[in-house]
Design an enzyme around this catalytic site. Structure first.
Site, PDB file in Angstrom:
ATOM      1  N   SER A  62      68.374  49.494   3.571  1.00 34.55           N
ATOM      2  CA  SER A  62      68.715  50.918   3.470  1.00 34.55           C
ATOM      3  C   SER A  62      67.558  51.756   3.995  1.00 34.55           C
ATOM      4  O   SER A  62      66.482  51.242   4.306  1.00 34.55           O
ATOM      5  CB  SER A  62      69.025  51.306   2.013  1.00 34.55           C
ATOM      6  OG  SER A  62      67.874  51.137   1.201  1.00 34.55           O
ATOM      7  N   GLY A  63      67.792  53.060   4.051  1.00 33.90           N
ATOM      8  CA  GLY A  63      66.727  54.004   4.373  1.00 33.90           C
ATOM      9  C   GLY A  63      66.047  53.757   5.702  1.00 33.90           C
ATOM     10  O   GLY A  63      66.678  53.400   6.705  1.00 33.90           O
ATOM     11  N   ILE A  64      64.741  53.921   5.697  1.00 32.24           N
ATOM     12  CA  ILE A  64      63.953  53.815   6.920  1.00 32.24           C
ATOM     13  C   ILE A  64      64.002  52.406   7.499  1.00 32.24           C
ATOM     14  O   ILE A  64      64.056  52.221   8.717  1.00 32.24           O
ATOM     15  CB  ILE A  64      62.499  54.239   6.639  1.00 32.24           C
ATOM     16  CG1 ILE A  64      62.450  55.732   6.291  1.00 32.24           C
ATOM     17  CG2 ILE A  64      61.592  53.972   7.836  1.00 32.24           C
ATOM     18  CD1 ILE A  64      61.126  56.183   5.723  1.00 32.24           C
ATOM     19  N   GLY A  65      63.998  51.398   6.624  1.00 28.73           N
ATOM     20  CA  GLY A  65      64.044  50.018   7.100  1.00 28.73           C
ATOM     21  C   GLY A  65      65.312  49.726   7.886  1.00 28.73           C
ATOM     22  O   GLY A  65      65.262  49.115   8.971  1.00 28.73           O
ATOM     23  N   THR A  84      60.764  43.974   5.843  1.00 25.54           N
ATOM     24  CA  THR A  84      61.013  43.966   4.405  1.00 25.54           C
ATOM     25  C   THR A  84      61.648  45.297   3.995  1.00 25.54           C
ATOM     26  O   THR A  84      61.409  46.329   4.624  1.00 25.54           O
ATOM     27  CB  THR A  84      59.722  43.733   3.592  1.00 25.54           C
ATOM     28  OG1 THR A  84      58.885  44.904   3.669  1.00 25.54           O
ATOM     29  CG2 THR A  84      58.949  42.530   4.104  1.00 25.54           C
ATOM     30  N   GLY A  85      62.468  45.251   2.955  1.00 27.05           N
ATOM     31  CA  GLY A  85      63.147  46.473   2.530  1.00 27.05           C
ATOM     32  C   GLY A  85      64.051  47.024   3.606  1.00 27.05           C
ATOM     33  O   GLY A  85      64.068  48.225   3.871  1.00 27.05           O
ATOM     34  N   ALA A  86      64.856  46.128   4.217  1.00 24.06           N
ATOM     35  CA  ALA A  86      65.613  46.511   5.413  1.00 24.06           C
ATOM     36  C   ALA A  86      67.061  46.880   5.144  1.00 24.06           C
ATOM     37  O   ALA A  86      67.801  47.145   6.085  1.00 24.06           O
ATOM     38  CB  ALA A  86      65.571  45.356   6.424  1.00 24.06           C
ATOM     39  N   TYR A 119      52.280  55.017  -7.262  1.00 21.24           N
ATOM     40  CA  TYR A 119      52.822  55.019  -5.898  1.00 21.24           C
ATOM     41  C   TYR A 119      51.782  55.529  -4.913  1.00 21.24           C
ATOM     42  O   TYR A 119      51.510  54.891  -3.886  1.00 21.24           O
ATOM     43  CB  TYR A 119      54.083  55.877  -5.840  1.00 21.24           C
ATOM     44  CG  TYR A 119      54.708  55.934  -4.471  1.00 21.24           C
ATOM     45  CD1 TYR A 119      55.526  54.902  -4.019  1.00 21.24           C
ATOM     46  CD2 TYR A 119      54.480  57.020  -3.615  1.00 21.24           C
ATOM     47  CE1 TYR A 119      56.102  54.949  -2.753  1.00 21.24           C
ATOM     48  CE2 TYR A 119      55.051  57.072  -2.358  1.00 21.24           C
ATOM     49  CZ  TYR A 119      55.853  56.040  -1.935  1.00 21.24           C
ATOM     50  OH  TYR A 119      56.414  56.088  -0.664  1.00 21.24           O
ATOM     51  N   SER A 125      52.600  56.556   3.393  1.00 20.52           N
ATOM     52  CA  SER A 125      53.228  57.783   2.896  1.00 20.52           C
ATOM     53  C   SER A 125      52.266  58.957   3.014  1.00 20.52           C
ATOM     54  O   SER A 125      51.043  58.784   2.984  1.00 20.52           O
ATOM     55  CB  SER A 125      53.636  57.593   1.428  1.00 20.52           C
ATOM     56  OG  SER A 125      54.080  58.803   0.855  1.00 20.52           O
TER      57      SER A 125
END
Length: 306
Positions: free
Chosen positions: A12-15, A8-10, A194, A172
């Site tokens: 951009s960024g870490i994904g 999930t959330g793939a 968060y 996190s």
């Protein structure tokens, strides 16, 4: 047998960095599914991955983890496509409307707490949350509840006799116990939704292991360290680009004294990638696996108690 991986959330960024690292290790033996809210960005991510790995099997799935109906629809689609799911990376997350305490920041620059402040955001970050159409706090829904619902909906493809599957949460360093309250699990009355949601995901992973390990499903959490992603840049949206450029040498210098400054998405995905290569039953369910980068730029993973 191909391994089936959903992230999930793939887009951009870490994904996205994780997906690139997975395909770099094993292009042929992997079925990769990018679960994203924004399909335009998902298509761009898929195209980038296929440019690097033309023979890869990369599918897209539209899913918004803040929406109950979107999760249920997406889970139904997954169960139609796949008869099993080997890895479920629960990576999507938001930090909306971040408020940055500039006074506390500059005070921290000249204190002994400077490294902790940069690494965890402690004392300098708050957020203003909102409510989803489902009546849930948006951060709680996106970062925690949506993923929990997805797990429950995907039980038929995650839990199979005779084989193991793995849940891997992106937590996190900002997951502070002080921000979490069982009597206000959605963090309606606080200013650190968060942090609360990430601490709650650490606790939920422990509970999921208690509930699912006998069914061959294991859960782990990771901390990517301090990474310069769009989420990080969103904390200080008014900062001009050149100021971030000026700050980078400071961050590189700080990394000589703390290994939590991973800085790049590739480095931040280290623990996510490391867990892919482990036997889930051999992992410590009470550990958070940290992506770390040495002052010389070497990446490694280290378990620390949740």
């Amino acid at each position: 047998m191909n391994k089936v991986v959903l992230v999930t959330g793939a887009n951009s960024g870490i994904g996205l960095a994780l997906c690139e690292r997975l395909l770099s290790q094993d292009t042929e033996g992997l079925q990769l599914c990018l679960a994203c809210r924004n399909m335009r960005r998902a298509q761009a991510a898929r195209s980038a991955l296929l440019t690097s790995h033309p023979s890869a099997q990369v599918a897209l799935l539209q899913m918004d983890t803040s929406s109950i109906s979107s999760i249920i629809t997406a889970a139904q689609e997954v169960k139609l496509r796949y008869n099993r799911l080997d890895y479920l990376y629960l990576n999507a997350g938001i930090m909306p409307n971040p408020q940055f305490d500039i006074k506390a920041f500059f005070k921290g620059l000249f204190s002994s707490n400077i490294i902790t402040m940069f690494a965890t955001g402690e004392g300098i970050l708050t957020q203003k949350d909102c409510v989803t159409p489902d009546g849930l706090q948006e951060v709680f829904a996106t970062n925690l509840f949506g993923h929990f619902l997805l797990i429950r909906e995907l039980e038929p493809v995650l839990c199979h006799a005779g084989r193991t599957s793995q849940l891997i949460w992106t937590s996190s360093s900002n997951a502070h116990r002080s921000a979490f309250n069982l009597e206000d699990i959605q963090h309606q009355r606080g200013t650190q939704p968060y942090s609360s949601s990430k601490y709650a995901s650490d606790l939920l992973s422990l509970a999921l292991n208690t509930h699912y390990n006998k069914q061959g499903l294991y859960s782990s959490v990771i901390c990517p360290g301090f990474v310069m992603t769009s989420l990080t840049f969103g904390i200080l949206p008014s900062f001009p680009a050149f100021l971030w450029t000026l700050l980078m040498p400071v961050f590189w210098f700080i990394r000589m004294f703390t290994n939590t400054f991973t800085l790049t998405a590739y480095n931040g995905a280290e623990a996510l990638f490391w867990l892919f290569r482990q036997k889930p039953e051999s992992l410590d369910p009470q550990a958070k696996y940290h992506s770390l980068t040495s002052g010389l730029g070497n990446n490694y993973t280290q378990p620390r108690k949740v």
